[in-house]
Write a protein that holds these residues in place. Structure first.
Motif, short mmCIF file in Angstrom:
data_model
loop_
_atom_site.label_atom_id
_atom_site.label_comp_id
_atom_site.label_asym_id
_atom_site.label_seq_id
_atom_site.Cartn_x
_atom_site.Cartn_y
_atom_site.Cartn_z
N GLY A 44 0.65 -1.34 -0.11
CA GLY A 44 -0.08 0.23 -0.12
C GLY A 44 0.77 1.22 0.13
O GLY A 44 0.33 2.19 0.39
N ASN A 90 0.98 -5.69 -5.70
CA ASN A 90 -0.22 -6.56 -6.11
C ASN A 90 -0.50 -6.58 -7.75
O ASN A 90 -0.79 -5.40 -8.25
N PHE A 92 -3.21 -7.62 -9.12
CA PHE A 92 -4.80 -7.11 -9.32
C PHE A 92 -4.60 -5.49 -9.55
O PHE A 92 -5.29 -5.12 -10.48
N LEU A 93 -4.02 -4.93 -8.67
CA LEU A 93 -3.87 -3.65 -8.79
C LEU A 93 -3.14 -2.97 -9.80
O LEU A 93 -3.71 -2.27 -10.56
N ASP A 136 -0.86 -13.29 -5.85
CA ASP A 136 -1.57 -12.11 -5.20
C ASP A 136 -2.90 -12.31 -4.71
O ASP A 136 -3.72 -12.94 -5.52
N MET A 137 -3.46 -11.41 -3.85
CA MET A 137 -4.91 -11.46 -3.54
C MET A 137 -5.58 -10.39 -4.39
O MET A 137 -5.02 -9.16 -4.77
N PRO A 138 -6.84 -11.04 -4.63
CA PRO A 138 -7.67 -10.02 -5.68
C PRO A 138 -8.14 -8.76 -5.00
O PRO A 138 -9.63 -8.83 -4.73
N ILE A 139 -7.47 -7.91 -4.51
CA ILE A 139 -7.99 -6.87 -3.80
C ILE A 139 -8.90 -5.65 -4.56
O ILE A 139 -9.58 -4.96 -3.92
N VAL A 140 -8.57 -6.00 -5.82
CA VAL A 140 -9.43 -5.04 -6.74
C VAL A 140 -9.87 -5.71 -8.20
O VAL A 140 -9.24 -6.83 -8.35
N TYR A 141 -11.05 -5.64 -8.59
CA TYR A 141 -11.67 -6.46 -9.74
C TYR A 141 -11.41 -5.78 -10.94
O TYR A 141 -11.74 -4.61 -11.54
N PRO A 142 -10.23 -6.20 -11.55
CA PRO A 142 -9.69 -5.53 -12.95
C PRO A 142 -10.60 -5.87 -14.07
O PRO A 142 -11.21 -6.97 -14.24
N GLN B 132 -12.35 -11.41 -2.01
CA GLN B 132 -11.25 -10.71 -2.30
C GLN B 132 -10.24 -11.34 -1.31
O GLN B 132 -9.02 -10.51 -1.47
N THR B 134 -9.24 -14.38 -0.69
CA THR B 134 -8.96 -15.86 -0.84
C THR B 134 -7.31 -15.77 -1.27
O THR B 134 -6.69 -14.80 -1.39
N PHE B 145 -16.69 -10.27 -7.85
CA PHE B 145 -15.99 -10.91 -6.63
C PHE B 145 -16.98 -10.86 -5.46
O PHE B 145 -16.50 -11.25 -4.18
N ARG B 176 -0.41 -8.99 2.63
CA ARG B 176 -1.47 -9.29 1.33
C ARG B 176 -2.71 -8.47 1.82
O ARG B 176 -3.40 -7.93 1.20
N GLU B 179 -2.51 -4.92 1.86
CA GLU B 179 -2.86 -4.15 0.67
C GLU B 179 -4.34 -4.46 0.37
O GLU B 179 -4.85 -3.29 -0.30
N PHE B 180 -4.96 -5.32 0.89
CA PHE B 180 -6.26 -5.25 0.64
C PHE B 180 -7.14 -4.16 1.36
O PHE B 180 -8.00 -3.51 0.75
N ASN B 184 -9.97 -1.42 0.52
CA ASN B 184 -11.39 -1.90 1.05
C ASN B 184 -11.33 -1.70 2.47
O ASN B 184 -10.30 -1.74 3.18
#
Lengths: 234, 234
Positions: A44, A90, A92-93, A136-142, B132, B134, B145, B176, B179-180, B184
């Motif tokens: 972050g 990340n 996804f980001l 990586d974790m899917p912290i945002v939806y691309p 998100q 996972t 998601f 991770r 970062e989420f 979020n």
């Protein structure tokens, strides 16, 4: 094409980019300023702080760094860049921001026509056909998982061998890649920390001291030695 | 609502679902047949084979299992189910298939109105507000998601403490999740293997012998003891 796709930015006990520094001058030949893409924001960190970190490392090779977010027009920044470096974080980001700023396709175009590119970790992951073998974790939806496709396969950076002493029941990296191949056909290169892929013209070579692990759909995974030509892996 | 959201299906050295078996009869009270959702397909196992594995375990508690793929109409299967169990595997695949078969919202509705639900791993992940947090690879691109939201926070199953002896530079689970939280705001419950969340009416309680780790945006993570009421965590 001229690219370095490195598994990690930092080796254990070393400084940021330390093991890659000796290769920067040859890779970014005659380049005064490299465009840095800090979108992946590891942990972050802010875009400015991350760019500062890259700037400090590149200064040791006498190369200036400018962050893509410092330009008014990111598309133009990519078009005019003498060289590009995409840092880790990340995926996804990173992919979301590349699409949001409409530079995914632009980077693909300029790298294919000769702008030297370097990626580490997430920046390497996007060098593959898709980002679908990220850790990586899917912290945002691309808007899409499709990426640059500089190589005709997928890459798993930070490849980690199964820990045979582990009592943890989460999936191993190998199981995850097997699940990927249940739905996708492209090979995956498991790139251990300290390894990188070198793209020179259209030749793809494994560099560094370590072997890499190759995963093909419905085949037993196998190891390849440094120096192996991966141009035809697809 | 009546739900068990378990970190893992299998503890080290135990059989599939072994540690959860003593709780099944109480949880699925008077239920003769449980609807099994095998969509997450761990390691690419077939829907039939996975359902067989669940069937074998549930038989020890005297409960029948029928796979959702064995029904002509999956929506109707969910509506008529006496109980539901969603197995682990790949969360991206699970969520994609739940949306493709139009049962994500249907499961949410029936569980909210009393159908007992159990999830393990990926099946637990979808009990949170979104998938998100996972640990899985994005092997397929789901249409969203968003998940069931049975609890007002997110869950990280198979939560793994940082290995202080590791020389690996891939992100730790804690990094991770940090970062989420850069993007979020909902809290995340890091659920260690052997732990589960019990939902009874609208009360959410941490069960099992281990502490869980709670991550809130911009706060230092902290541990909670078994028995802690998490109903108000949001």
């Amino acid at each position: 094409m001229k690219a370095i796709l490195a598994s990690t930015s930092t080796l254990h006990g070393e400084e940021y980019l330390e093991y890659l520094l000796p290769h920067l001058n040859n890779h970014y030949n005659d380049v005064e300023e490299v465009l840095f893409i800090p979108y992946a924001r590891p942990g972050g960190i802010s875009l400015d702080d991350y760019t500062g970190k890259a700037r400090e490392a590149f200064a040791q090779a006498g190369i200036n760094i400018k962050g893509i977010h410092e330009f008014e027009n990111p598309i133009e920044a990519v078009q005019k860049a003498q060289g590009i470096f995409t840092g880790g974080g990340n995926t996804f980001l990173l992919v979301s921001e590349l699409y949001r700023n409409k530079v995914m396709n632009e980077i693909k175009q300029v790298v294919r026509t000769g702008t030297p590119y370097m990626g580490t970790s997430a920046g390497t992951n996007i060098g593959g056909l898709s980002m679908q073998t990220t850790n990586d974790m899917p912290i945002v939806y691309p808007p899409s998982f499709q990426t640059l496709g500089l190589v005709p396969f997928n890459i798993n950076p930070h490849y980690l061998d199964p820990d045979i002493n582990s009592t943890h029941k989460g999936e191993t990296r190998e199981t995850r890649i097997k699940e990927f191949h249940g739905l996708n056909s492209q090979p995956v290169v498991g790139l251990r920390e300290g390894s990188w892929l070198e793209l020179d013209d259209n030749k793809v070579t494994l560099k560094g001291d370590l072997e890499a692990r190759i995963f093909k759909k419905d085949k037993v995974p196998f190891e390849i030695k440094p120096g192996t030509d991966l141009t035809e892996l697809n």
